[in-house]
Design an enzyme around this catalytic site. Structure first.
Site, PDB file in Angstrom:
ATOM      1  N   HIS A 141       0.762  -1.128  -0.055  1.00 51.56           N
ATOM      2  CA  HIS A 141      -0.254   0.526  -0.111  1.00 51.56           C
ATOM      3  C   HIS A 141       0.929   1.178  -0.166  1.00 51.56           C
ATOM      4  O   HIS A 141       0.417   2.269  -0.199  1.00 51.56           O
ATOM      5  CB  HIS A 141      -1.099   0.021   1.486  1.00 51.56           C
ATOM      6  N   TYR A 227     -10.912   0.526 -10.625  1.00 50.20           N
ATOM      7  CA  TYR A 227     -11.798  -0.956  -9.794  1.00 50.20           C
ATOM      8  C   TYR A 227     -13.467  -1.045 -10.258  1.00 50.20           C
ATOM      9  O   TYR A 227     -13.755  -2.624 -10.779  1.00 50.20           O
ATOM     10  CB  TYR A 227     -11.934  -0.640  -7.993  1.00 50.20           C
ATOM     11  N   ARG A 297     -16.741  -7.022   2.238  1.00 49.95           N
ATOM     12  CA  ARG A 297     -18.193  -6.710   2.871  1.00 49.95           C
ATOM     13  C   ARG A 297     -19.446  -6.434   1.442  1.00 49.95           C
ATOM     14  O   ARG A 297     -20.271  -7.075   1.758  1.00 49.95           O
ATOM     15  CB  ARG A 297     -17.853  -5.637   3.043  1.00 49.95           C
ATOM     16  N   LYS A 298     -19.092  -5.953   0.184  1.00 44.05           N
ATOM     17  CA  LYS A 298     -20.035  -5.518  -0.403  1.00 44.05           C
ATOM     18  C   LYS A 298     -19.116  -5.948  -1.440  1.00 44.05           C
ATOM     19  O   LYS A 298     -19.350  -6.594  -2.459  1.00 44.05           O
ATOM     20  CB  LYS A 298     -20.424  -4.526  -0.490  1.00 44.05           C
ATOM     21  N   GLY A 299     -17.860  -5.292  -1.559  1.00 50.53           N
ATOM     22  CA  GLY A 299     -17.834  -5.285  -3.172  1.00 50.53           C
ATOM     23  C   GLY A 299     -18.489  -4.834  -3.533  1.00 50.53           C
ATOM     24  O   GLY A 299     -18.406  -4.328  -5.384  1.00 50.53           O
TER      25      GLY A 299
END
Length: 334
Positions: A141, A227, A297-299
């Site tokens: 990161h 993304y 989590r959700k993406g």
């Protein structure tokens, strides 16, 4: 349970002069660097233009001193909560598609986090990566400018994400890792810190630009991904990954539907429903443990709309437009 270490600056080994120097430098930096409120623990420290907590700061010093890169290394880089888990699974599965069958795959019994070592949590002594066969895969990161000069010969795959989704996802994730000795971090507080750039590995915008500009200079060395692009056209991205990593999808594999197999294996729906990712923890180095389910989590694209006000949206969009002006980076206002 997720756990986070507390550093005292006293983990030195008397028989290693270099490590003692790192300990001394780390202690000095903690005493002298500009500080801000932290997300995981009390403070962040501004080191060479980027905010790091004390563990990541020490890991950076260790990487600069001990990590020996190879020109064949491939490094996955991203700002936190930008799709790192998904890319780890995709990269590993694409590169190692000859080693595992899709009916009995490594990822069926192992977390995506276990596929690629995370340099940002390396401790002393550093892991010996010399026995790993090429191409070695790593993840980080750290901003491009915080990495050792020796890593300029490596290939990088960078994934970025809409900063509004990054903010929300990171706030929810970090709230679970936050020291229990500190009061909860509210969304308003996290929002303000994010806009000021004071967040682990931030500022977000400078982080993205550090890789974007490098990708323009060396497109053969840095594959820059979005993304949102991955969500909308995963098959296109998988083929890009395969080409970039030196293992393109063959015509025979296309006919067999290998790209689709990789996408299905690594999909959020599949990975999040595997028993191995529902319980237990992922260990990063010897100091940090995170619940596996915390990485799923959700993406989704646009989940920020469930958390941010119109005023918050406008402020982040304004900062993004200002920071990215003239860079060629567009499409972050959605």
């Amino acid at each position: 349970m997720s756990t986070f270490p507390s550093f005292t600056g006293s983990e030195c080994e008397e028989d290693d002069v270099e490590y003692n120097k790192i300990c001394d430098k780390h202690k000095h930096l903690l005493e002298t660097l500009p500080k801000s409120g932290g997300w995981m623990e009390q403070h962040l420290y501004n080191y060479n233009g980027f905010w790091l907590n004390q563990m990541f700061l020490k890991a950076n010093l260790l990487v600069h001193t001990y990590f020996k890169s190879e020109p064949t290394d491939i490094v996955l880089a991203s700002f936190m909560k930008s799709g790192n888990t998904w890319l780890k699974a995709l990269m590993f599965s694409t590169l190692n598609r000859d080693r595992y069958s899709f009916s009995n795959h490594y990822l069926h019994n192992n977390s995506p986090q276990s596929t690629i070592p995370f340099l940002d949590v390396e401790t002393y002594p550093m892991t010996d990566f010399t026995t790993v066969s090429a191409p070695r895969l790593f993840s980080t990161h750290f901003a491009r400018t915080l990495l050792p000069a020796c890593m300029s010969s490596c290939k990088f795959i960078y994934v970025c994400r809409n900063p509004k989704d990054v903010l929300v996802s990171k706030w929810l994730f970090m709230s679970k890792l936050r020291s229990k000795d500190l009061p909860p971090l509210s969304l308003d507080e996290a929002f303000e810190l994010f806009c000021l750039g004071a967040t682990e590995f931030g500022p977000f915008w400078e982080h993205v630009l550090s890789y974007w500009r490098a990708s323009l200079e060396s497109p053969d060395k840095i594959l820059f991904l979005r993304y949102e692009e991955l969500k909308k056209q995963p098959e296109v991205v998988v083929r890009k990954l395969a080409d970039f990593m030196g293992k393109p999808i063959s015509m025979e594999e296309e006919k067999k539907g290998v790209v689709g197999e990789i996408i299905n294996l690594c999909s959020f729906e599949n990975l999040s429903n595997l028993e191995v990712n529902k319980k237990g923890v992922d260990k990063f180095g010897r100091l940090l443990e995170v619940e596996k389910k915390g990485f799923f989590r959700k993406g989704e694209i646009g989940d920020w709309k469930n958390y941010l006000s119109e005023e918050m949206k406008d402020r982040i969009d304004g900062i993004t437009e200002q920071k990215f002006q003239g860079s060629g980076l567009i499409g972050f206002g959605e």
